[in-house]
Design a protein around this motif. Structure first.
Motif, PDB file in Angstrom:
ATOM      1  N   THR A   1       0.826  -1.205   0.000  1.00 10.92           N
ATOM      2  CA  THR A   1       0.000   0.000   0.000  1.00 10.92           C
ATOM      3  C   THR A   1       0.864   1.261   0.000  1.00 10.92           C
ATOM      4  OG1 THR A   1      -0.149  -0.167   2.422  1.00 10.92           O
ATOM      5  CG2 THR A   1      -1.968  -1.093   1.128  1.00 10.92           C
TER       6      THR A   1
ATOM      7  N   ASP B   1      -5.304   4.971   0.017  1.00 15.55           N
ATOM      8  CA  ASP B   1      -6.100   5.349   1.185  1.00 15.55           C
ATOM      9  C   ASP B   1      -7.282   6.234   0.785  1.00 15.55           C
ATOM     10  OD1 ASP B   1      -4.416   3.924   2.834  1.00 15.55           O
ATOM     11  OD2 ASP B   1      -3.175   5.660   3.345  1.00 15.55           O
TER      12      ASP B   1
ATOM     13  N   ARG C   1     -10.074   4.069  -0.808  1.00 15.34           N
ATOM     14  CA  ARG C   1     -10.804   3.271   0.185  1.00 15.34           C
ATOM     15  C   ARG C   1     -11.726   4.150   1.017  1.00 15.34           C
ATOM     16  NH1 ARG C   1      -6.318  -0.976   2.456  1.00 15.34           N
ATOM     17  NH2 ARG C   1      -5.154   0.956   2.775  1.00 15.34           N
TER      18      ARG C   1
ATOM     19  N   ASP D   1     -16.272  -0.446   0.167  1.00 11.24           N
ATOM     20  CA  ASP D   1     -16.104  -1.811  -0.327  1.00 11.24           C
ATOM     21  C   ASP D   1     -16.225  -1.928  -1.842  1.00 11.24           C
ATOM     22  OD1 ASP D   1     -18.809  -1.451  -0.662  1.00 11.24           O
ATOM     23  OD2 ASP D   1     -19.430  -2.999   0.764  1.00 11.24           O
TER      24      ASP D   1
ATOM     25  N   ARG E   1     -11.095  -2.818  -3.838  1.00 11.53           N
ATOM     26  CA  ARG E   1     -10.312  -3.913  -3.251  1.00 11.53           C
ATOM     27  C   ARG E   1      -8.846  -3.631  -3.510  1.00 11.53           C
ATOM     28  NH1 ARG E   1     -10.059  -9.868  -5.976  1.00 11.53           N
ATOM     29  NH2 ARG E   1      -8.150 -10.593  -4.962  1.00 11.53           N
ATOM     30  N   ILE E   2      -8.091  -3.428  -2.430  1.00 15.19           N
ATOM     31  CA  ILE E   2      -6.653  -3.210  -2.533  1.00 15.19           C
ATOM     32  C   ILE E   2      -5.956  -4.552  -2.416  1.00 15.19           C
ATOM     33  CG2 ILE E   2      -4.660  -2.032  -1.567  1.00 15.19           C
ATOM     34  CD1 ILE E   2      -6.699  -0.123  -2.750  1.00 15.19           C
TER      35      ILE E   2
END
Length: 305
Positions: A143, A150, A153, A158, A161-162
């Motif tokens: 990440t 960040d 997200r 949802d 998806r990382i």
């Protein structure tokens, strides 16, 4: 009609390890409009021209945002941006071009790898704003190396998806394809290996990709041919080891260029006769060719120059 704009580098913002965003404010007026998927040519002070996807808000006509990954093995563009480019500098920027447009759909699957997130950011925003079902699978080593992870997200929850390869390995694209709505469109931008995998598992009619480097292709051996420039009444010979772009430039026709690899579209010229051999990666429209890489299947081409 001018094809260039001027903008002042207002901010340089670190967005991940080895990646910075440049915020470029129009110098003297609004910048040209653009749509998700578009990119611009940025003319750097060291005389290099590089292409970057626009990753800001298309409704903001006062500024552009691009993001640059630092690649020490690059041809000098990212190295210059990261080490030498400073705020306050006035830069020339091309009008936006879009070889990766977002088509209307009720559902989207976006797949991005590393810096390939840049054209996807405004696409995802546009799809959500339009009320479409939209998912993003964002792949990176960790990440810390993934721009906007960040932020995405926090904004989309949802829907995003990382997937970090250091922790989870490579994602299972076949599993994604198995659960894909037959009417969904898939947009993929990232490393060549990611795009190759996507092309192997997703239906071609539903998949849209953008490459930062051309795919490996094979063509017949180059041969010399003639280019008739019908407006000027001149004929230019293109040697077997010479590109159409270089031949035209050396003959005094200043055709713009950027990547010289057939992926950016900046060297597009109109073809009015003969049969071009398209070697680009973006698909030239009818009656056009990208002369940095494409050649001729006929002994002569006629172009509107």
């Amino acid at each position: 009609m001018t094809t260039m704009q001027r903008a002042v580098l207002e901010r340089v913002e670190p967005v991940a390890e080895g990646a910075v965003s440049l915020v470029l404010r129009g110098d003297g007026g609004p910048l040209a409009a653009w749509e998700p998927g578009a990119h611009v040519d940025l003319v750097l002070p060291n005389w290099l021209t590089r292409q970057y996807s626009l990753c800001g808000d298309p409704a903001d006509r006062d500024s552009y945002r691009v993001t640059v990954h630092h690649d020490p093995l690059s041809r000098g563009g990212s190295e210059y941006v990261h080490l030498y480019l400073r705020t306050g500098r006035t830069l020339e920027i091309s009008l936006p071009r879009n070889n990766f447009p977002l088509s209307p759909a009720a559902e989207y699957l976006f797949i991005a790898g590393g810096i390939g997130i840049t054209p996807i950011v405004p696409m995802l925003a546009s799809a959500v704003e339009a009320g479409a079902v939209a998912r993003l699978v964002y792949v990176g080593r960790s990440t810390a190396t993934m721009p906007f992870a960040d932020e995405l997200r926090a904004t989309y929850g949802d829907r995003v998806r990382i997937h970090t390869t250091d922790e989870h390995g490579r994602p299972d694209f076949a599993a994604l394809a198995a659960t894909l709505n037959p009417l969904a469109l898939v947009y993929c931008c990232g490393p060549a290996s990611m795009i190759d995998t996507a092309e192997a598992v997703f239906p071609p009619s539903r998949l849209r990709v953008e490459r930062f480097r051309p795919a490996a292709k094979q063509f017949a051996l180059n041969s010399a041919f003639l280019v008739d420039c019908v407006r000027s009444g001149r004929t230019v010979e293109v040697g077997a080891e010479q590109s159409v772009l270089d031949a035209l430039n050396h003959a005094g026709f200043p055709v713009p260029s950027g990547c010289r690899e057939g992926v950016c579209g900046s060297c597009e010229i109109p073809v009015v006769g003969g049969e071009p051999e398209h070697r680009d990666d973006i698909g030239a429209p009818p009656g056009r060719m990208y002369c940095c890489v494409s050649r001729a299947l006929s002994p002569r081409l006629a172009v509107d120059l």
